[in-house]
Design a protein around this motif. Structure first.
Motif, PDB file in Angstrom:
ATOM      1  N   LEU A  91       9.525  -5.055   8.761  1.00  0.00           N
ATOM      2  CA  LEU A  91       9.037  -6.002   7.769  1.00  0.00           C
ATOM      3  C   LEU A  91       9.421  -7.399   8.248  1.00  0.00           C
ATOM      4  O   LEU A  91      10.519  -7.892   7.979  1.00  0.00           O
ATOM      5  CB  LEU A  91       9.644  -5.700   6.400  1.00  0.00           C
ATOM      6  CG  LEU A  91       9.324  -4.318   5.826  1.00  0.00           C
ATOM      7  CD1 LEU A  91       9.748  -4.241   4.375  1.00  0.00           C
ATOM      8  CD2 LEU A  91       7.844  -3.995   5.965  1.00  0.00           C
ATOM      9  N   PHE A 132       1.562  -7.319   3.134  1.00  0.00           N
ATOM     10  CA  PHE A 132       1.657  -6.257   4.122  1.00  0.00           C
ATOM     11  C   PHE A 132       0.461  -6.222   5.065  1.00  0.00           C
ATOM     12  O   PHE A 132      -0.677  -6.512   4.673  1.00  0.00           O
ATOM     13  CB  PHE A 132       1.772  -4.892   3.427  1.00  0.00           C
ATOM     14  CG  PHE A 132       3.177  -4.529   3.053  1.00  0.00           C
ATOM     15  CD1 PHE A 132       3.858  -3.534   3.728  1.00  0.00           C
ATOM     16  CD2 PHE A 132       3.840  -5.192   2.025  1.00  0.00           C
ATOM     17  CE1 PHE A 132       5.157  -3.196   3.389  1.00  0.00           C
ATOM     18  CE2 PHE A 132       5.133  -4.865   1.671  1.00  0.00           C
ATOM     19  CZ  PHE A 132       5.795  -3.857   2.363  1.00  0.00           C
ATOM     20  N   SER A 184       5.419 -11.945   7.491  1.00  0.00           N
ATOM     21  CA  SER A 184       4.434 -11.813   6.416  1.00  0.00           C
ATOM     22  C   SER A 184       4.938 -10.910   5.297  1.00  0.00           C
ATOM     23  O   SER A 184       4.848 -11.242   4.114  1.00  0.00           O
ATOM     24  CB  SER A 184       3.118 -11.270   6.967  1.00  0.00           C
ATOM     25  OG  SER A 184       2.128 -11.226   5.969  1.00  0.00           O
ATOM     26  N   GLU A 185       5.496  -9.760   5.685  1.00  0.00           N
ATOM     27  CA  GLU A 185       5.952  -8.813   4.669  1.00  0.00           C
ATOM     28  C   GLU A 185       7.221  -9.295   3.960  1.00  0.00           C
ATOM     29  O   GLU A 185       7.311  -9.278   2.734  1.00  0.00           O
ATOM     30  CB  GLU A 185       6.212  -7.436   5.308  1.00  0.00           C
ATOM     31  CG  GLU A 185       4.959  -6.717   5.775  1.00  0.00           C
ATOM     32  CD  GLU A 185       4.563  -7.043   7.198  1.00  0.00           C
ATOM     33  OE1 GLU A 185       3.613  -6.434   7.704  1.00  0.00           O
ATOM     34  OE2 GLU A 185       5.212  -7.941   7.805  1.00  0.00           O
ATOM     35  N   SER A 186       8.213  -9.727   4.747  1.00  0.00           N
ATOM     36  CA  SER A 186       9.502 -10.085   4.153  1.00  0.00           C
ATOM     37  C   SER A 186       9.457 -11.405   3.394  1.00  0.00           C
ATOM     38  O   SER A 186      10.049 -11.536   2.328  1.00  0.00           O
ATOM     39  CB  SER A 186      10.579 -10.168   5.247  1.00  0.00           C
ATOM     40  OG  SER A 186      10.837  -8.887   5.779  1.00  0.00           O
ATOM     41  N   ASN A 240      -0.871  -3.228   7.702  1.00  0.00           N
ATOM     42  CA  ASN A 240      -0.638  -1.849   8.131  1.00  0.00           C
ATOM     43  C   ASN A 240      -1.287  -1.612   9.489  1.00  0.00           C
ATOM     44  O   ASN A 240      -2.435  -1.997   9.714  1.00  0.00           O
ATOM     45  CB  ASN A 240      -1.196  -0.872   7.097  1.00  0.00           C
ATOM     46  CG  ASN A 240      -0.718   0.556   7.333  1.00  0.00           C
ATOM     47  OD1 ASN A 240      -0.117   0.875   8.356  1.00  0.00           O
ATOM     48  ND2 ASN A 240      -0.980   1.425   6.374  1.00  0.00           N
ATOM     49  N   GLU A 252       2.179   7.078   4.706  1.00  0.00           N
ATOM     50  CA  GLU A 252       2.536   6.972   3.293  1.00  0.00           C
ATOM     51  C   GLU A 252       1.734   8.005   2.510  1.00  0.00           C
ATOM     52  O   GLU A 252       0.509   8.083   2.637  1.00  0.00           O
ATOM     53  CB  GLU A 252       2.232   5.562   2.790  1.00  0.00           C
ATOM     54  CG  GLU A 252       2.494   5.341   1.306  1.00  0.00           C
ATOM     55  CD  GLU A 252       2.205   3.895   0.878  1.00  0.00           C
ATOM     56  OE1 GLU A 252       2.104   3.655  -0.338  1.00  0.00           O
ATOM     57  OE2 GLU A 252       2.084   3.018   1.761  1.00  0.00           O
ATOM     58  N   ARG A 290       0.551   0.672   2.404  1.00  0.00           N
ATOM     59  CA  ARG A 290       1.304  -0.400   3.038  1.00  0.00           C
ATOM     60  C   ARG A 290       2.001   0.059   4.314  1.00  0.00           C
ATOM     61  O   ARG A 290       2.213  -0.714   5.239  1.00  0.00           O
ATOM     62  CB  ARG A 290       2.368  -0.948   2.074  1.00  0.00           C
ATOM     63  CG  ARG A 290       1.811  -1.793   0.947  1.00  0.00           C
ATOM     64  CD  ARG A 290       2.861  -2.035  -0.131  1.00  0.00           C
ATOM     65  NE  ARG A 290       2.435  -3.056  -1.068  1.00  0.00           N
ATOM     66  CZ  ARG A 290       1.539  -2.900  -2.018  1.00  0.00           C
ATOM     67  NH1 ARG A 290       0.955  -1.705  -2.160  1.00  0.00           N
ATOM     68  NH2 ARG A 290       1.210  -3.891  -2.822  1.00  0.00           N
ATOM     69  N   TRP A 291       2.384   1.347   4.337  1.00  0.00           N
ATOM     70  CA  TRP A 291       3.213   1.865   5.414  1.00  0.00           C
ATOM     71  C   TRP A 291       2.381   2.705   6.378  1.00  0.00           C
ATOM     72  O   TRP A 291       1.368   3.289   5.983  1.00  0.00           O
ATOM     73  CB  TRP A 291       4.359   2.684   4.834  1.00  0.00           C
ATOM     74  CG  TRP A 291       5.186   1.900   3.879  1.00  0.00           C
ATOM     75  CD1 TRP A 291       5.062   1.844   2.523  1.00  0.00           C
ATOM     76  CD2 TRP A 291       6.239   0.990   4.209  1.00  0.00           C
ATOM     77  NE1 TRP A 291       5.982   0.977   1.989  1.00  0.00           N
ATOM     78  CE2 TRP A 291       6.721   0.433   3.000  1.00  0.00           C
ATOM     79  CE3 TRP A 291       6.841   0.594   5.403  1.00  0.00           C
ATOM     80  CZ2 TRP A 291       7.766  -0.488   2.962  1.00  0.00           C
ATOM     81  CZ3 TRP A 291       7.879  -0.311   5.366  1.00  0.00           C
ATOM     82  CH2 TRP A 291       8.329  -0.844   4.154  1.00  0.00           C
ATOM     83  N   LYS A 329       7.816   0.237  12.143  1.00  0.00           N
ATOM     84  CA  LYS A 329       7.177  -0.846  11.402  1.00  0.00           C
ATOM     85  C   LYS A 329       8.274  -1.731  10.820  1.00  0.00           C
ATOM     86  O   LYS A 329       8.987  -1.331   9.906  1.00  0.00           O
ATOM     87  CB  LYS A 329       6.298  -0.278  10.282  1.00  0.00           C
ATOM     88  CG  LYS A 329       5.824  -1.296   9.247  1.00  0.00           C
ATOM     89  CD  LYS A 329       4.863  -2.303   9.829  1.00  0.00           C
ATOM     90  CE  LYS A 329       4.336  -3.223   8.738  1.00  0.00           C
ATOM     91  NZ  LYS A 329       3.436  -4.254   9.279  1.00  0.00           N
TER      92      LYS A 329
END
Length: 359
Positions: free
Chosen positions: A330, A340, A333-335, A342, A251, A247-248, A328
């Motif tokens: 959030l 996620f 879309s992510e929050s 990437n 990572e 996701r990150w 990056k």
């Protein structure tokens, strides 16, 4: 290892972990401290089936003092200056957080109406000081020091798992102002939750539905080791790899080669092998862009009572930095959706990290 329990001026427990048996830990906390805050209020969200802690007292916690050892509450005490650690030097120290998200000091909790259930935020929050050296970092700890930190993590996991009402113990480190740290001294935290966390529930649910030849996490590890393209480094007991669906931007997951539920279950050899591998990965993070890399390091352990046969101890390390001057965030879309996107291909991230390894 010598383990010494004492108490701070407001009654909070403090534990010294020392390599030397003759370490003197008789120094007392001479400060005058106010009363300890009551435990947070847990409210249930029926839409996500999650518990949310309301901890208004944390608004007053210490926030980024000048950044020097002279102002740091996690440095050892000194003549004329008393900190959270009464001793004038220490190896590793664990103490109850002064501004905890969860505790056993209950207040009054009232029904808030609607569909949300309310209950006390029972549990415990602790601070783990990895070293007395204010200007150090986990990546610069000696192998012996990392092993002592692991002894502390294992000790606290076992002790907190036995506390009434605790369902899961989480050891973690936040590093860097970009992550939101409030104190720069090398330290981590331990949360003893009164529920099984959402991420762990998802993981254990997936493991229970897994149709592969063995345990889900063991099969993931075996597949990553076989593929090889995302493996960053490994040794006899551990493998560090970038997950295929990271996701990150950067990572890394660090798995022991043997399925164990939690840190206390690791052998002496496994603990010793973790230190050189993990610190080399941390140094690789810092080497990527020539700047101090912000990160979160999170130990995933089995809950106290459920899913222990399915769980697999592992550490997940990730950074929000995606380029030398880019983070990056959030965003929508992510929050809002938890979906996620990437910006860095996992295979490229693994290649970049391998290029920075110092062995």
């Amino acid at each position: 290892m010598k383990r010494t329990i004492t108490h701070l001026a407001d009654g909070r427990e403090l534990i010294y972990f020392d390599r030397r048996d003759d370490a003197d830990r008789s120094a007392a906390d001479r400060r005058e401290l106010g009363p300890r805050p009551v435990a947070s209020e847990l409210r249930y969200d029926p839409l996500t089936e999650e518990w949310i802690a309301m901890a208004g007292h944390r608004q007053t916690r210490t926030f980024q003092p000048k950044g020097t050892a002279a102002e740091c509450p996690l440095c050892p005490s000194a003549p004329g200056r008393d900190t959270e650690i009464p001793a004038y030097d220490y190896d590793v120290v664990v103490f109850e957080n002064r501004f905890p998200s969860f505790s056993g000091n209950f207040g009054t909790y009232e029904d808030v109406g609607g569909l949300s259930e309310v209950r006390p935020g029972a549990g415990r929050c602790e601070v783990v000081c990895f070293t007395s050296d204010h200007d150090s970092s986990f990546s610069r700890l000696s192998e012996d020091q990392v092993e002592l930190v692991m002894e502390a993590w294992a000790d606290r996991t076992a002790e907190l798992s036995a506390v009434e009402g605790v369902e899961q113990v989480f050891c973690f480190e936040n590093r860097g102002s970009e992550i939101g740290i409030t104190l720069a001294h090398p330290h981590g935290q331990i949360y003893a939750y009164p529920y099984v966390t959402p991420r762990t529930k998802l993981n254990l649910g997936a493991a229970s539905r897994h149709k592969g030849p063995g345990n889900l996490f063991a099969d993931v590890l075996a597949a990553e080791r076989a593929a090889g393209t995302r493996v960053v480094t490994s040794n006899e007991h551990w493998t560090a790899f970038v997950p295929a669906a990271a996701r990150w931007p950067f990572e890394v997951h660090v798995y022991p080669h043997r399925q164990v539920p939690d840190l206390p279950a690791l052998t002496e050899a496994e603990r010793a092998a973790f230190a050189p591998l993990y610190t080399s990965v941390l140094r690789a993070f810092d080497g990527l862009f020539g700047v101090v890399m912000p990160y979160i390091a999170a130990w995933h352990q089995a809950p106290v009572r459920e899913g222990r046969d399915l769980a697999y101890l592992r550490l997940e390390l990730f950074s929000i930095r995606r380029a030398p001057e880019k983070l990056k965030y959030l965003a929508g879309s992510e929050s809002a959706m938890g979906a996620f996107v990437n910006d860095v291909l996992p295979e490229e991230a693994a290649r970049m990290l391998r290029s920075q390894l110092d062995h």
